[in-house]
Design a protein around this motif. Structure first.
Motif, PDB file in Angstrom:
ATOM      1  N   ASN A 111       0.827  -1.208   0.000  1.00  0.00           N
ATOM      2  CA  ASN A 111       0.000   0.000   0.000  1.00  0.00           C
ATOM      3  C   ASN A 111       0.859   1.253   0.000  1.00  0.00           C
ATOM      4  O   ASN A 111       0.515   2.239  -0.659  1.00  0.00           O
ATOM      5  N   LEU A 112       1.942   1.229   0.734  1.00  0.00           N
ATOM      6  CA  LEU A 112       2.837   2.382   0.784  1.00  0.00           C
ATOM      7  C   LEU A 112       3.391   2.684  -0.606  1.00  0.00           C
ATOM      8  O   LEU A 112       3.438   3.841  -1.031  1.00  0.00           O
ATOM      9  N   ILE A 113       3.772   1.667  -1.335  1.00  0.00           N
ATOM     10  CA  ILE A 113       4.296   1.854  -2.695  1.00  0.00           C
ATOM     11  C   ILE A 113       3.185   2.364  -3.619  1.00  0.00           C
ATOM     12  O   ILE A 113       3.402   3.290  -4.400  1.00  0.00           O
ATOM     13  N   ALA A 114       1.991   1.786  -3.519  1.00  0.00           N
ATOM     14  CA  ALA A 114       0.872   2.230  -4.352  1.00  0.00           C
ATOM     15  C   ALA A 114       0.519   3.678  -4.053  1.00  0.00           C
ATOM     16  O   ALA A 114       0.250   4.463  -4.973  1.00  0.00           O
ATOM     17  N   ASP A 115       0.534   4.052  -2.781  1.00  0.00           N
ATOM     18  CA  ASP A 115       0.246   5.442  -2.408  1.00  0.00           C
ATOM     19  C   ASP A 115       1.312   6.388  -2.949  1.00  0.00           C
ATOM     20  O   ASP A 115       1.009   7.488  -3.403  1.00  0.00           O
ATOM     21  N   ALA A 116       2.568   5.958  -2.896  1.00  0.00           N
ATOM     22  CA  ALA A 116       3.656   6.784  -3.423  1.00  0.00           C
ATOM     23  C   ALA A 116       3.494   6.974  -4.925  1.00  0.00           C
ATOM     24  O   ALA A 116       3.653   8.080  -5.444  1.00  0.00           O
ATOM     25  N   ALA A 117       3.140   5.907  -5.632  1.00  0.00           N
ATOM     26  CA  ALA A 117       2.932   5.996  -7.078  1.00  0.00           C
ATOM     27  C   ALA A 117       1.780   6.947  -7.386  1.00  0.00           C
ATOM     28  O   ALA A 117       1.895   7.816  -8.259  1.00  0.00           O
ATOM     29  N   ALA A 118       0.677   6.793  -6.668  1.00  0.00           N
ATOM     30  CA  ALA A 118      -0.484   7.657  -6.894  1.00  0.00           C
ATOM     31  C   ALA A 118      -0.138   9.114  -6.632  1.00  0.00           C
ATOM     32  O   ALA A 118      -0.566  10.006  -7.369  1.00  0.00           O
ATOM     33  N   GLY A 119       0.665   9.361  -5.592  1.00  0.00           N
ATOM     34  CA  GLY A 119       1.075  10.723  -5.271  1.00  0.00           C
ATOM     35  C   GLY A 119       1.907  11.364  -6.367  1.00  0.00           C
ATOM     36  O   GLY A 119       1.973  12.592  -6.468  1.00  0.00           O
ATOM     37  N   GLY A 155       7.768  -5.201  -0.515  1.00  0.00           N
ATOM     38  CA  GLY A 155       7.061  -4.916  -1.751  1.00  0.00           C
ATOM     39  C   GLY A 155       8.097  -4.685  -2.831  1.00  0.00           C
ATOM     40  O   GLY A 155       9.238  -4.324  -2.536  1.00  0.00           O
ATOM     41  N   MET A 156       7.718  -4.900  -4.071  1.00  0.00           N
ATOM     42  CA  MET A 156       8.641  -4.691  -5.187  1.00  0.00           C
ATOM     43  C   MET A 156       8.024  -3.711  -6.163  1.00  0.00           C
ATOM     44  O   MET A 156       6.806  -3.629  -6.285  1.00  0.00           O
ATOM     45  N   ILE A 157       8.876  -2.974  -6.833  1.00  0.00           N
ATOM     46  CA  ILE A 157       8.443  -2.035  -7.850  1.00  0.00           C
ATOM     47  C   ILE A 157       8.919  -2.582  -9.193  1.00  0.00           C
ATOM     48  O   ILE A 157      10.120  -2.747  -9.408  1.00  0.00           O
ATOM     49  N   PHE A 158       7.968  -2.874 -10.046  1.00  0.00           N
ATOM     50  CA  PHE A 158       8.284  -3.344 -11.392  1.00  0.00           C
ATOM     51  C   PHE A 158       8.023  -2.212 -12.368  1.00  0.00           C
ATOM     52  O   PHE A 158       7.074  -1.448 -12.203  1.00  0.00           O
ATOM     53  N   VAL A 159       8.849  -2.104 -13.374  1.00  0.00           N
ATOM     54  CA  VAL A 159       8.629  -1.151 -14.458  1.00  0.00           C
ATOM     55  C   VAL A 159       8.429  -1.952 -15.735  1.00  0.00           C
ATOM     56  O   VAL A 159       8.932  -3.068 -15.855  1.00  0.00           O
ATOM     57  N   PRO A 160       7.677  -1.400 -16.688  1.00  0.00           N
ATOM     58  CA  PRO A 160       7.381  -2.180 -17.896  1.00  0.00           C
ATOM     59  C   PRO A 160       8.597  -2.411 -18.774  1.00  0.00           C
ATOM     60  O   PRO A 160       9.469  -1.545 -18.891  1.00  0.00           O
ATOM     61  N   ASP A 217      10.604   5.212 -17.992  1.00  0.00           N
ATOM     62  CA  ASP A 217      10.003   4.257 -17.062  1.00  0.00           C
ATOM     63  C   ASP A 217      10.962   3.925 -15.919  1.00  0.00           C
ATOM     64  O   ASP A 217      10.536   3.742 -14.773  1.00  0.00           O
ATOM     65  N   LEU A 218      12.250   3.855 -16.223  1.00  0.00           N
ATOM     66  CA  LEU A 218      13.245   3.621 -15.170  1.00  0.00           C
ATOM     67  C   LEU A 218      13.276   4.781 -14.191  1.00  0.00           C
ATOM     68  O   LEU A 218      13.330   4.590 -12.970  1.00  0.00           O
ATOM     69  N   VAL A 219      13.224   5.995 -14.722  1.00  0.00           N
ATOM     70  CA  VAL A 219      13.228   7.191 -13.867  1.00  0.00           C
ATOM     71  C   VAL A 219      11.978   7.196 -12.995  1.00  0.00           C
ATOM     72  O   VAL A 219      12.057   7.449 -11.786  1.00  0.00           O
ATOM     73  N   GLN A 220      10.825   6.912 -13.596  1.00  0.00           N
ATOM     74  CA  GLN A 220       9.593   6.914 -12.813  1.00  0.00           C
ATOM     75  C   GLN A 220       9.635   5.847 -11.714  1.00  0.00           C
ATOM     76  O   GLN A 220       9.209   6.093 -10.589  1.00  0.00           O
ATOM     77  N   GLY A 221      10.178   4.684 -12.008  1.00  0.00           N
ATOM     78  CA  GLY A 221      10.315   3.644 -10.988  1.00  0.00           C
ATOM     79  C   GLY A 221      11.204   4.102  -9.839  1.00  0.00           C
ATOM     80  O   GLY A 221      10.899   3.855  -8.669  1.00  0.00           O
ATOM     81  N   ALA A 222      12.304   4.779 -10.159  1.00  0.00           N
ATOM     82  CA  ALA A 222      13.198   5.294  -9.116  1.00  0.00           C
ATOM     83  C   ALA A 222      12.512   6.381  -8.296  1.00  0.00           C
ATOM     84  O   ALA A 222      12.694   6.455  -7.066  1.00  0.00           O
ATOM     85  N   GLU A 223      11.707   7.207  -8.955  1.00  0.00           N
ATOM     86  CA  GLU A 223      10.979   8.254  -8.226  1.00  0.00           C
ATOM     87  C   GLU A 223       9.947   7.652  -7.282  1.00  0.00           C
ATOM     88  O   GLU A 223       9.768   8.128  -6.156  1.00  0.00           O
TER      89      GLU A 223
END
Length: 76
Positions: A2-10, A36-41, A58-64
């Motif tokens: 949830n923390l990762i999903a909230d960060a992405a939404a933010g 939790g893991m962050i996958f990028v396409p 996409d790599l930059v967005q994953g790092a952000e």
């Protein structure tokens, strides 16, 4: 997760909950706490293959998203 999903939404990024049964390093870290893991396409959906590639944006967005999630975890 949830923390990762909230960060992405933010950050205005989309996220999808994607359960993984793979033996990633995260599997071994669960003894220390939630994971939790962050996958990028991957371009063309090709992964786990020598021809796998990911768009730089996409790599930059994953790092952000990772940084934002770490900041949210630190605030807790």
């Amino acid at each position: 997760m949830n923390l990762i999903a909230d960060a992405a939404a933010g950050l205005g990024a989309t996220s999808v909950e994607l359960p993984s049964g793979a033996g990633h390093d995260a599997q071994h870290m669960t003894a220390l706490g939630p994971v939790g893991m962050i996958f990028v396409p991957s371009v063309g959906g090709i992964s786990h293959n020598p021809s796998e590639t990911t768009a730089p944006a996409d790599l930059v967005q994953g790092a952000e998203v990772l940084l934002a999630a770490l900041r949210r975890a630190d605030d807790r």
